[in-house]
Design a protein around this motif. Structure first.
Motif, mmCIF file in Angstrom:
data_model
loop_
_atom_site.group_PDB
_atom_site.id
_atom_site.type_symbol
_atom_site.label_atom_id
_atom_site.label_comp_id
_atom_site.label_asym_id
_atom_site.label_seq_id
_atom_site.Cartn_x
_atom_site.Cartn_y
_atom_site.Cartn_z
ATOM 1 N N SER A 140 -20.234 -18.264 -6.509
ATOM 2 C CA SER A 140 -20.035 -17.331 -5.407
ATOM 3 C C SER A 140 -18.593 -16.847 -5.304
ATOM 4 N N TYR A 141 -17.641 -17.758 -5.513
ATOM 5 C CA TYR A 141 -16.242 -17.368 -5.406
ATOM 6 C C TYR A 141 -15.345 -18.451 -5.985
ATOM 7 N N VAL A 142 -14.116 -18.055 -6.284
ATOM 8 C CA VAL A 142 -13.037 -18.979 -6.624
ATOM 9 C C VAL A 142 -12.123 -19.032 -5.406
ATOM 10 N N GLY A 143 -11.969 -20.206 -4.806
ATOM 11 C CA GLY A 143 -11.115 -20.347 -3.643
ATOM 12 C C GLY A 143 -9.663 -20.502 -4.055
ATOM 13 N N ILE A 144 -8.801 -19.592 -3.620
ATOM 14 C CA ILE A 144 -7.401 -19.616 -4.027
ATOM 15 C C ILE A 144 -6.483 -19.688 -2.811
ATOM 16 N N ALA A 145 -5.308 -20.266 -3.046
ATOM 17 C CA ALA A 145 -4.338 -20.427 -1.967
ATOM 18 C C ALA A 145 -3.802 -19.079 -1.513
ATOM 19 N N ALA A 146 -3.771 -18.894 -0.187
ATOM 20 C CA ALA A 146 -3.244 -17.649 0.377
ATOM 21 C C ALA A 146 -2.591 -17.918 1.723
ATOM 22 N N PRO A 147 -1.507 -18.725 1.731
ATOM 23 C CA PRO A 147 -0.820 -18.957 3.013
ATOM 24 C C PRO A 147 -0.342 -17.656 3.658
ATOM 25 N N ASP A 148 0.030 -16.680 2.822
ATOM 26 C CA ASP A 148 0.315 -15.332 3.332
ATOM 27 C C ASP A 148 -0.909 -14.481 3.007
ATOM 28 N N ALA A 149 -1.873 -14.506 3.922
ATOM 29 C CA ALA A 149 -3.154 -13.854 3.664
ATOM 30 C C ALA A 149 -3.021 -12.339 3.554
ATOM 31 N N ASP A 150 -2.129 -11.745 4.338
ATOM 32 C CA ASP A 150 -1.962 -10.296 4.285
ATOM 33 C C ASP A 150 -1.409 -9.856 2.936
ATOM 34 N N ALA A 151 -0.430 -10.606 2.434
ATOM 35 C CA ALA A 151 0.147 -10.271 1.128
ATOM 36 C C ALA A 151 -0.888 -10.445 0.027
ATOM 37 N N ALA A 152 -1.707 -11.494 0.130
ATOM 38 C CA ALA A 152 -2.762 -11.712 -0.862
ATOM 39 C C ALA A 152 -3.791 -10.595 -0.816
ATOM 40 N N ALA A 153 -4.159 -10.164 0.387
ATOM 41 C CA ALA A 153 -5.127 -9.079 0.521
ATOM 42 C C ALA A 153 -4.594 -7.790 -0.099
ATOM 43 N N GLU A 154 -3.309 -7.533 0.083
ATOM 44 C CA GLU A 154 -2.716 -6.346 -0.519
ATOM 45 C C GLU A 154 -2.728 -6.442 -2.044
ATOM 46 N N PHE A 155 -2.401 -7.621 -2.559
ATOM 47 C CA PHE A 155 -2.367 -7.816 -4.016
ATOM 48 C C PHE A 155 -3.755 -7.631 -4.627
ATOM 49 N N TYR A 156 -4.736 -8.379 -4.119
ATOM 50 C CA TYR A 156 -6.059 -8.351 -4.737
ATOM 51 C C TYR A 156 -6.847 -7.095 -4.359
ATOM 52 N N GLY A 157 -6.725 -6.670 -3.127
ATOM 53 C CA GLY A 157 -7.491 -5.510 -2.696
ATOM 54 C C GLY A 157 -6.889 -4.190 -3.127
ATOM 55 N N THR A 158 -5.608 -3.996 -2.823
ATOM 56 C CA THR A 158 -4.961 -2.717 -3.122
ATOM 57 C C THR A 158 -4.536 -2.605 -4.573
ATOM 58 N N HIS A 159 -3.838 -3.622 -5.074
ATOM 59 C CA HIS A 159 -3.191 -3.485 -6.386
ATOM 60 C C HIS A 159 -4.056 -3.925 -7.562
ATOM 61 N N LEU A 160 -5.025 -4.829 -7.334
ATOM 62 C CA LEU A 160 -5.947 -5.183 -8.409
ATOM 63 C C LEU A 160 -7.259 -4.414 -8.283
ATOM 64 N N GLY A 161 -7.477 -3.744 -7.169
ATOM 65 C CA GLY A 161 -8.669 -2.911 -7.008
ATOM 66 C C GLY A 161 -9.938 -3.665 -6.715
ATOM 67 N N MET A 162 -9.834 -4.889 -6.149
ATOM 68 C CA MET A 162 -11.027 -5.647 -5.810
ATOM 69 C C MET A 162 -11.630 -5.109 -4.514
ATOM 70 N N GLU A 163 -12.942 -5.205 -4.420
ATOM 71 C CA GLU A 163 -13.644 -4.746 -3.227
ATOM 72 C C GLU A 163 -13.722 -5.865 -2.198
#
Length: 212
Positions: A140-163
């Motif tokens: 279902s998913y790979v759980g990864i560390a994201a203490p800065d959740a907003d920065a992680a969301a920007e990286f994976y969502g905006t810059h890697l193009g994940m939905e």
């Protein structure tokens, strides 16, 4: 363009023990290669829908760290995507080079929370049709560390193009990452869907497997 979350991977102490653990969950070996230069056995197993890369070094290293330690993404423009992400300020770990396997090229960088991200450009495809011979129906998913959740969301969502498919979950291709602000390791656990409730387990290297 980055177009697929391809695998989660890491170094294992005992390859046969790891294969036995995941085999009990229905995983099958879909690729096996010995890299003679580094004397590393690289094995890709498929667990339901998802690929897990197991790296076993034949030479013992007492200082090595074992366990899942990176997520790998496929791209059709390794140099361009790597340069773009580095220009945005993400940490450079290993610039584009020929893979040790000889299969295409790869590079590593760090996401904003220190998770190792591999970019791959190659023609080989190891993933097969979903494997349903065991109790697991999907990775279902790979759980990864994201203490800065907003920065992680920007990286994976905006810059890697994940939905974004849930508040904390992002998908690209068949698999997804879940951003975990309270995680204690960079790759915290694997989330697996199963036919029936199962207890949380740990593989031989201490990686946790949660059933969801």
């Amino acid at each position: 363009m980055i177009y697929e979350l391809n695998h989660v991977g890491g170094r294992v102490r005992d390859l046969q023990a790891s294969l036995g653990f995941y085999g009990e969950l229905g995983a099958e070996v879909v690729d096996r290669l010995f890299m003679s230069g580094s004397r590393v056995n690289r094995v890709h197993i498929q667990l339901a829908t998802g690929l897990v890369e197991l790296l076993h070094h034949e030479e013992w290293d007492p200082g090595a760290t074992y366990g899942l330690n990176h997520v790998g993404f496929m791209t059709d423009d390794l140099d361009g995507d790597y340069a773009r992400l580095i220009s945005l300020g993400y940490g450079e770990l290993s610039s584009p080079r020929v893979a040790g396997s000889g299969q295409g090229r790869l590079a590593f960088l760090s996401d904003p929370n220190g998770v190792r991200v591999e970019l791959l450009q190659r023609s080989e495809e190891f993933r097969v049709a979903p494997i349903t011979s065991g109790p697991v129906r999907a990775l279902s998913y790979v759980g990864i560390a994201a203490p800065d959740a907003d920065a992680a969301a920007e990286f994976y969502g905006t810059h890697l193009g994940m939905e974004q498919v849930a508040d904390d979950t992002y998908r690209l291709g068949p698999d997804a990452v879940r951003l975990l602000p309270s995680a204690t390791t960079t790759i915290d656990h694997l989330g697996l869907s199963a036919d029936a409730p199962q207890p949380t387990r740990e593989d031989p290297d201490g990686n946790r497997v949660h059933f969801v």
